[in-house]
Structure formats: C-alpha cells, structure tokens
Design a protein around this motif. Structure first.
Motif, PDB file in Angstrom:
ATOM      1  N   ASN A 116      35.240 -12.029  12.487  1.00  0.00           N
ATOM      2  CA  ASN A 116      34.510 -11.222  13.487  1.00  0.00           C
ATOM      3  C   ASN A 116      33.319 -10.466  12.930  1.00  0.00           C
ATOM      4  OD1 ASN A 116      35.584 -11.638  15.987  1.00  0.00           O
ATOM      5  ND2 ASN A 116      37.394 -10.391  15.487  1.00  0.00           N
ATOM      6  N   VAL A 117      32.695 -11.054  11.914  1.00  0.00           N
ATOM      7  CA  VAL A 117      31.521 -10.395  11.332  1.00  0.00           C
ATOM      8  C   VAL A 117      30.265 -10.978  11.974  1.00  0.00           C
ATOM      9  CG1 VAL A 117      30.158 -10.092   9.226  1.00  0.00           C
ATOM     10  CG2 VAL A 117      32.651  -9.937   9.130  1.00  0.00           C
ATOM     11  N   ASN A 118      29.384 -10.097  12.410  1.00  0.00           N
ATOM     12  CA  ASN A 118      28.148 -10.529  13.031  1.00  0.00           C
ATOM     13  C   ASN A 118      27.081 -10.729  11.951  1.00  0.00           C
ATOM     14  OD1 ASN A 118      26.137 -10.983  14.829  1.00  0.00           O
ATOM     15  ND2 ASN A 118      25.944  -8.841  15.496  1.00  0.00           N
ATOM     16  N   VAL A 119      26.621 -11.959  11.787  1.00  0.00           N
ATOM     17  CA  VAL A 119      25.607 -12.237  10.757  1.00  0.00           C
ATOM     18  C   VAL A 119      24.218 -11.935  11.309  1.00  0.00           C
ATOM     19  CG1 VAL A 119      24.580 -14.030   9.307  1.00  0.00           C
ATOM     20  CG2 VAL A 119      27.044 -13.974   9.673  1.00  0.00           C
ATOM     21  N   LYS A 120      23.484 -11.085  10.602  1.00  0.00           N
ATOM     22  CA  LYS A 120      22.181 -10.668  11.120  1.00  0.00           C
ATOM     23  C   LYS A 120      21.034 -11.402  10.449  1.00  0.00           C
ATOM     24  CE  LYS A 120      23.738  -6.161  12.461  1.00  0.00           C
ATOM     25  NZ  LYS A 120      23.246  -6.064  13.835  1.00  0.00           N
ATOM     26  N   MET A 121      21.274 -11.944   9.280  1.00  0.00           N
ATOM     27  CA  MET A 121      20.190 -12.610   8.561  1.00  0.00           C
ATOM     28  C   MET A 121      20.775 -13.620   7.592  1.00  0.00           C
ATOM     29  SD  MET A 121      18.179 -12.702   5.575  1.00  0.00           S
ATOM     30  CE  MET A 121      18.628 -11.338   4.548  1.00  0.00           C
ATOM     31  N   ILE A 122      20.085 -14.725   7.432  1.00  0.00           N
ATOM     32  CA  ILE A 122      20.508 -15.735   6.453  1.00  0.00           C
ATOM     33  C   ILE A 122      19.263 -16.139   5.684  1.00  0.00           C
ATOM     34  CG2 ILE A 122      21.516 -18.017   6.126  1.00  0.00           C
ATOM     35  CD1 ILE A 122      22.408 -17.808   9.117  1.00  0.00           C
ATOM     36  N   ASP A 123      19.404 -16.258   4.385  1.00  0.00           N
ATOM     37  CA  ASP A 123      18.255 -16.651   3.589  1.00  0.00           C
ATOM     38  C   ASP A 123      18.778 -17.490   2.424  1.00  0.00           C
ATOM     39  OD1 ASP A 123      15.847 -16.843   2.337  1.00  0.00           O
ATOM     40  OD2 ASP A 123      15.538 -14.700   2.031  1.00  0.00           O
ATOM     41  N   GLN A 124      18.383 -18.767   2.403  1.00  0.00           N
ATOM     42  CA  GLN A 124      18.803 -19.579   1.260  1.00  0.00           C
ATOM     43  C   GLN A 124      17.572 -19.980   0.473  1.00  0.00           C
ATOM     44  OE1 GLN A 124      20.636 -23.436   1.919  1.00  0.00           O
ATOM     45  NE2 GLN A 124      21.427 -23.428  -0.158  1.00  0.00           N
ATOM     46  N   GLY A 125      17.521 -19.561  -0.773  1.00  0.00           N
ATOM     47  CA  GLY A 125      16.372 -19.925  -1.609  1.00  0.00           C
ATOM     48  C   GLY A 125      16.363 -21.437  -1.814  1.00  0.00           C
ATOM     49  N   ASP A 166       0.822  -1.214   0.000  1.00  0.00           N
ATOM     50  CA  ASP A 166       0.000   0.000   0.000  1.00  0.00           C
ATOM     51  C   ASP A 166       0.857   1.265   0.000  1.00  0.00           C
ATOM     52  OD1 ASP A 166      -2.172  -1.592  -0.002  1.00  0.00           O
ATOM     53  OD2 ASP A 166      -2.632  -1.378   2.141  1.00  0.00           O
ATOM     54  N   GLN A 167       2.047   1.168   0.577  1.00  0.00           N
ATOM     55  CA  GLN A 167       2.929   2.339   0.607  1.00  0.00           C
ATOM     56  C   GLN A 167       3.863   2.375  -0.609  1.00  0.00           C
ATOM     57  OE1 GLN A 167       2.704   4.841   2.685  1.00  0.00           O
ATOM     58  NE2 GLN A 167       1.111   3.870   3.917  1.00  0.00           N
ATOM     59  N   GLY A 168       3.693   1.431  -1.495  1.00  0.00           N
ATOM     60  CA  GLY A 168       4.524   1.396  -2.713  1.00  0.00           C
ATOM     61  C   GLY A 168       5.978   1.030  -2.430  1.00  0.00           C
ATOM     62  N   ILE A 169       6.196   0.200  -1.400  1.00  0.00           N
ATOM     63  CA  ILE A 169       7.574  -0.200  -1.067  1.00  0.00           C
ATOM     64  C   ILE A 169       7.760  -1.669  -1.436  1.00  0.00           C
ATOM     65  CG2 ILE A 169       9.224  -0.505   0.834  1.00  0.00           C
ATOM     66  CD1 ILE A 169       7.557   1.597   2.368  1.00  0.00           C
ATOM     67  N   SER A 170       8.818  -1.974  -2.198  1.00  0.00           N
ATOM     68  CA  SER A 170       9.040  -3.380  -2.525  1.00  0.00           C
ATOM     69  C   SER A 170       9.924  -4.002  -1.454  1.00  0.00           C
ATOM     70  CB  SER A 170       9.659  -3.516  -3.901  1.00  0.00           C
ATOM     71  OG  SER A 170      10.893  -2.869  -3.915  1.00  0.00           O
ATOM     72  N   PHE A 171       9.718  -5.273  -1.187  1.00  0.00           N
ATOM     73  CA  PHE A 171      10.552  -5.919  -0.160  1.00  0.00           C
ATOM     74  C   PHE A 171      11.623  -6.767  -0.821  1.00  0.00           C
ATOM     75  CE2 PHE A 171       7.103  -8.905  -0.945  1.00  0.00           C
ATOM     76  CZ  PHE A 171       7.748 -10.120  -0.990  1.00  0.00           C
ATOM     77  N   GLU A 172      12.717  -6.964  -0.108  1.00  0.00           N
ATOM     78  CA  GLU A 172      13.841  -7.721  -0.655  1.00  0.00           C
ATOM     79  C   GLU A 172      13.834  -9.164  -0.177  1.00  0.00           C
ATOM     80  OE1 GLU A 172      16.351  -6.652  -2.809  1.00  0.00           O
ATOM     81  OE2 GLU A 172      14.888  -5.054  -3.036  1.00  0.00           O
ATOM     82  N   HIS A 173      13.685  -9.306   1.145  1.00  0.00           N
ATOM     83  CA  HIS A 173      13.699 -10.642   1.747  1.00  0.00           C
ATOM     84  C   HIS A 173      12.784 -10.667   2.941  1.00  0.00           C
ATOM     85  CE1 HIS A 173      16.783 -12.376  -0.675  1.00  0.00           C
ATOM     86  NE2 HIS A 173      17.341 -11.186  -0.678  1.00  0.00           N
ATOM     87  N   VAL A 174      12.203 -11.834   3.199  1.00  0.00           N
ATOM     88  CA  VAL A 174      11.305 -11.944   4.355  1.00  0.00           C
ATOM     89  C   VAL A 174      11.618 -13.220   5.137  1.00  0.00           C
ATOM     90  CG1 VAL A 174       8.898 -11.868   5.111  1.00  0.00           C
ATOM     91  CG2 VAL A 174       9.535 -10.790   2.987  1.00  0.00           C
ATOM     92  N   PRO A 175      12.703 -13.231   5.885  1.00  0.00           N
ATOM     93  CA  PRO A 175      12.943 -14.411   6.728  1.00  0.00           C
ATOM     94  C   PRO A 175      11.951 -14.419   7.890  1.00  0.00           C
ATOM     95  CG  PRO A 175      14.727 -12.815   6.948  1.00  0.00           C
ATOM     96  CD  PRO A 175      13.744 -12.227   6.004  1.00  0.00           C
ATOM     97  N   SER A 176      11.550 -15.619   8.350  1.00  0.00           N
ATOM     98  CA  SER A 176      10.591 -15.633   9.461  1.00  0.00           C
ATOM     99  C   SER A 176      10.910 -16.737  10.452  1.00  0.00           C
ATOM    100  CB  SER A 176       9.182 -15.805   8.913  1.00  0.00           C
ATOM    101  OG  SER A 176       9.088 -17.052   8.284  1.00  0.00           O
ATOM    102  N   GLY A 177      10.416 -16.557  11.672  1.00  0.00           N
ATOM    103  CA  GLY A 177      10.580 -17.562  12.722  1.00  0.00           C
ATOM    104  C   GLY A 177       9.200 -17.917  13.237  1.00  0.00           C
ATOM    105  N   ILE A 178       9.146 -18.629  14.372  1.00  0.00           N
ATOM    106  CA  ILE A 178       7.838 -19.060  14.891  1.00  0.00           C
ATOM    107  C   ILE A 178       6.960 -17.850  15.189  1.00  0.00           C
ATOM    108  CG2 ILE A 178       6.669 -20.255  16.791  1.00  0.00           C
ATOM    109  CD1 ILE A 178       8.209 -22.379  15.816  1.00  0.00           C
ATOM    110  N   ASP A 179       7.529 -16.916  15.946  1.00  0.00           N
ATOM    111  CA  ASP A 179       6.718 -15.764  16.358  1.00  0.00           C
ATOM    112  C   ASP A 179       7.212 -14.454  15.762  1.00  0.00           C
ATOM    113  OD1 ASP A 179       5.004 -17.271  17.888  1.00  0.00           O
ATOM    114  OD2 ASP A 179       6.298 -17.181  19.664  1.00  0.00           O
TER     115      ASP A 179
END
Ligand code: ASP
Length: 439
Positions: free
Chosen positions: A399-408, A321-334
């Motif tokens: 020493n890189v902190n990984v914030k997100m992982i997404d494997q298609g 609705d705001q005209g913003i496209s998303f790049e990735h949507v990782p999700s967990g249980i909650d």
C-alpha cells in the motif's frame, strides 16, 4: 602477502577488545601494518575519547580548569594498559598534551591525540614500530590531503619497517601543524597506507559483519553482502548507508586493492569485500537498499515544453543561482520535476518560484514536501528481467504510493520517491521481496 588492518574505536574501547584485536593480528602473518582509531564507546551512553578530547580542549580555550577532564582521558588509556598487563608509561605524553592545551595548540591537534596515544599503546602491545602519522600524512595549506606527498612519505618510511602501527585520523601540514580528516577519518588513513605499501588487501575491522543489505534500524537482522563494487557502494553511501568514510575509497580504488569489512567480535565471519569489479553474481538480484528522508519536489508544467529548447537548462539555472543542488530531475512531455533537499530549499523557496516564473513562464508550479528517496542498487539488475516489476508490485502490495521513479541508464540503481511516512514500509517491502522471497 601484505595486509593493512584498521581497527575502529569500538574494537579498541577497552583491554578486552584490544585482546581480540591482538589475536586477530597474530593469527595472520600478513597483518603487518596496523591503523588504530581512538578508544570508542565501551557501552551505550559512554563517551568516545575523541569527544572527550574535544570537550577538554574547549574548556582549555575558555581558560577553565581542565585537569579533571584530562585525568579522565588518561584513565581511559591506563585502564587499557593495566588490563593488558603492560608497563607502558604515558606520563611524558600527557605532560606535553597539557602544556599544548594551555598554549591552545588547536582543536584538531587536540582530537588527534586520541589516535596518537592509542597508537602508542597498540605498538607496545604488539611489539610493532610506532610511526607518527604527523610525519607521513601530509596536508596542504588549505588543510586538504596532499595525496602525492603522502604516498611518497608513507612509501619511503614504511619500506624501512617490517611491521608498524600508524595512528589513524590525522597528519600534519608542511610546517608541522597537526590536521585531522573529518570524523571517522581513520578509514582514510588505512586506505592511504594500503595504497602506499601496495597491500594485497585493506582490512577494515569494525563492529558489524560487513555491509548489510539494508538499515538494521528498519529491517531486523538484515543479511550482509559478500561482495560489493565501488560504484554500488558510492550509490548506497550517497543515500545514507554508512560503514566506511567516503574518502576511504579513492586511494585503494586507484590501485585495485580490495577493502574487506570485518567484525572484530566475530572474526570467523568473512565480511564484505569491496572491489573494483567482479564477475561474482550477487546472492540476490539487488545488492543493497538505502534511502533518505527530507526531500521536496518542485513540479513545473508548461504545454509544449518538450519543443522548447533550453527549458531544462533555464530551470536548473534558477536552482544554481540560489546555490541549491538538485538530486533528481524526472521529466514528462509537458512537465519537469526537480527533487531537492528540503532543508537547503525551504529558506529560498519563494526566490526559486519567482525565478522559475521569470525564466520559463510556466503554466503551473506545484510543490510537495516531506518526501523520501530510496535507492535500490545492484549490478545484477542489468541482466535480470522484471526487477522493476518486482519492486513496484511489492510496493503496491504494501500500500505504498510511489511518487517518482528514476532509473539511471547504467542500470545500477532504481530511485523511488515516496512520502516520508511510508519510507520504512517501502524499504521493508523491497527487502522482503528480494531477500526473503528470493525468487
Ligand atoms: N576517532 C575519530 C572519530 O571518532 C576518527 C575515527 O575513529 O576514525 O571520528
């Protein structure tokens, strides 16, 4: 064997470069259809002819005297003509251009003259026929390429020429109005010509020896890839790897014609082949690493989210609705996290948050900005154990902190989210573990 050879602006910046190009073309009988760009930069800090034309035309539109600017453009061509020892005159063409600029014939027409004139020089230099792109590359009323019409026109016209030069970057609408592709569009012209004549190979000559495994601004002298598939290329170019115009892939892909990226300054290098599919194993497990900075994540938490049907749709609807496209949507249980481009999101941030509250009544919404996404792409990952393990242990060591992982699920790529300021370190670490360590 028929080849279409496209040369970029840096390959045609001066007479010396033209001579290299001439040698390349003459060294293989099959290089029969040539698509030139406009002369590019001769040295760093120089201006491309296309940009000179845009500036000159802007002056003409303001009613200013543009004669000096036009003379400087003319000199770029005469410098090449003299250097090649040709007797070609472009006086008539320049008179026409001057008159058209005065009559404000259009910005795209103005830019197209760079390729038009270079095509004339190239045709004279090689002794090939000149085919004006305006007569064979067709755009519709909305300035979109009319692929079908173009294919017919090109096929018919080129069937009559054994050897031809077709300038890149532009075409025309039915009524003759000259129109261009977006910048770098000569790549698209080359691809259209290759499709129309059913070429065996589309050679795209530039100033690098093919696709590099990663960005040379991050890793010093990265190795080049031998072969990459169209799908891998899509993933990498989406993430910022640029060698070829995005739209150049589609025409040849449909015909199964490989693209070969070559280096005009090092013709002995084989370059990179871009192919539909291949059983050739990549030299390394991964084909390439690319990435971009400037993403934002919006993390939405709600207990029992997993049993609420339609939760994801409602959230994504808010972004839509705001005209913003998303790049990735990782999700967990909650939790569900949505990655978006920071610059698209920033101005609408509060509307989105309010929208999410209204749509799903979350327990908690948290945002993080200045994130980078890295795509590690490779058709070889599918059949190799431990790829993800190697990536993440390399990142941990660096020493890189990984914030997100997404494997298609295609297992063609792994996307990793890190902080903007750890981006370069992360790319280097991944490159080192796959290319330098090579185990
Ligand atoms: N000359 C145009 C540009 O500078 C098109 C091209 O080189 O492909 O973008």
């Amino acid at each position: 064997m028929k080849k279409v050879v496209k040369f970029g602006g840096s390959s045609l910046a001066n007479a010396e470069q033209f001579e290299k190009v001439g040698e390349i073309i003459r060294s293989e009988e099959s290089r029969r259809y040539v698509v030139p760009s406009a002369p590019g930069k001769r040295f760093s800090g120089d201006t491309k002819v296309t940009d000179m034309l845009y500036q000159c035309y802007a002056a003409a539109c303001e009613g200013a005297d543009f004669s000096e600017q036009l003379a400087a453009i003319k000199e770029r061509y005469y410098e090449i003509i003299r250097g090649l020892g040709l007797t070609l005159s472009l006086e008539e063409e320049f008179q026409q251009i001057e008159a058209d600029f005065k009559a404000q014939a259009g910005r795209e027409y103005a830019a197209s003259r760079g390729e038009f004139l270079n095509g004339k020089v190239m045709a004279a230099y090689l002794g090939y026929e000149f085919v004006d792109a305006a007569s064979v590359i067709r755009f519709d009323k909305n300035k979109n390429l009319d692929a079908e019409k173009t294919d017919k026109l090109l096929g018919k016209r080129l069937a009559k020429c054994e050897r031809a030069v077709i300038p890149g970057f532009y075409g025309a609408m039915e009524d003759g109005t000259v129109t261009t592709f977006s910048r770098g569009g000569s790549d698209v012209t080359g691809s259209l010509v290759a499709k129309a004549i059913r070429a065996d190979v589309y050679e795209n000559w530039t100033d690098v020896s093919g696709f590099l495994v990663t960005d040379p601004r991050i890793v010093e002298n990265p190795v080049a890839m031998d072969t990459i598939t169209y799908r891998e290329l899509r993933e990498l170019s989406y993430m910022g790897a640029t060698v070829l115009h995005e739209d150049a892939i589609f025409p040849v892909r449909k015909e199964g014609i490989p693209i070969n990226i070559r280096n005009t300054n090092r013709p002995e290098d084989k370059g990179t082949f871009i192919v539909e599919s291949t059983c050739k194993k990549p030299r390394y497990v991964i084909t390439g690493i690319a990435g971009k900075k400037g993403f934002c994540s919006i993390n939405i938490e709600k207990s029992m989210m997993n049993s609420e049907i339609g939760f994801g749709r409602k959230i994504l609807q808010v972004f839509e609705d705001q005209g913003i496209s998303f790049e990735h949507v990782p999700s967990g249980i909650d939790t569900m996290t949505v990655f978006v481009h920071q610059d698209e999101f920033e101005d609408k941030e509060q509307q989105v948050i309010a929208g999410i509250h209204r749509a799903v009544q979350p327990d908690f919404v948290e945002m993080e900005s200045d994130l980078a996404l890295i795509a590690v792409v490779g058709r070889g990952m599918k059949s190799q154990r431990g790829t993800a393990g190697r990536i993440f242990s390399a990142l941990a060591h660096a020493n890189v902190n990984v914030k997100m992982i997404d494997q298609g699920s295609s297992e063609l790529n792994i996307i990793i989210g890190v902080s903007n300021n750890e981006f370069e370190t992360a790319v280097k670490a991944i490159y080192d573990i796959f290319v330098l360590t090579q185990i």
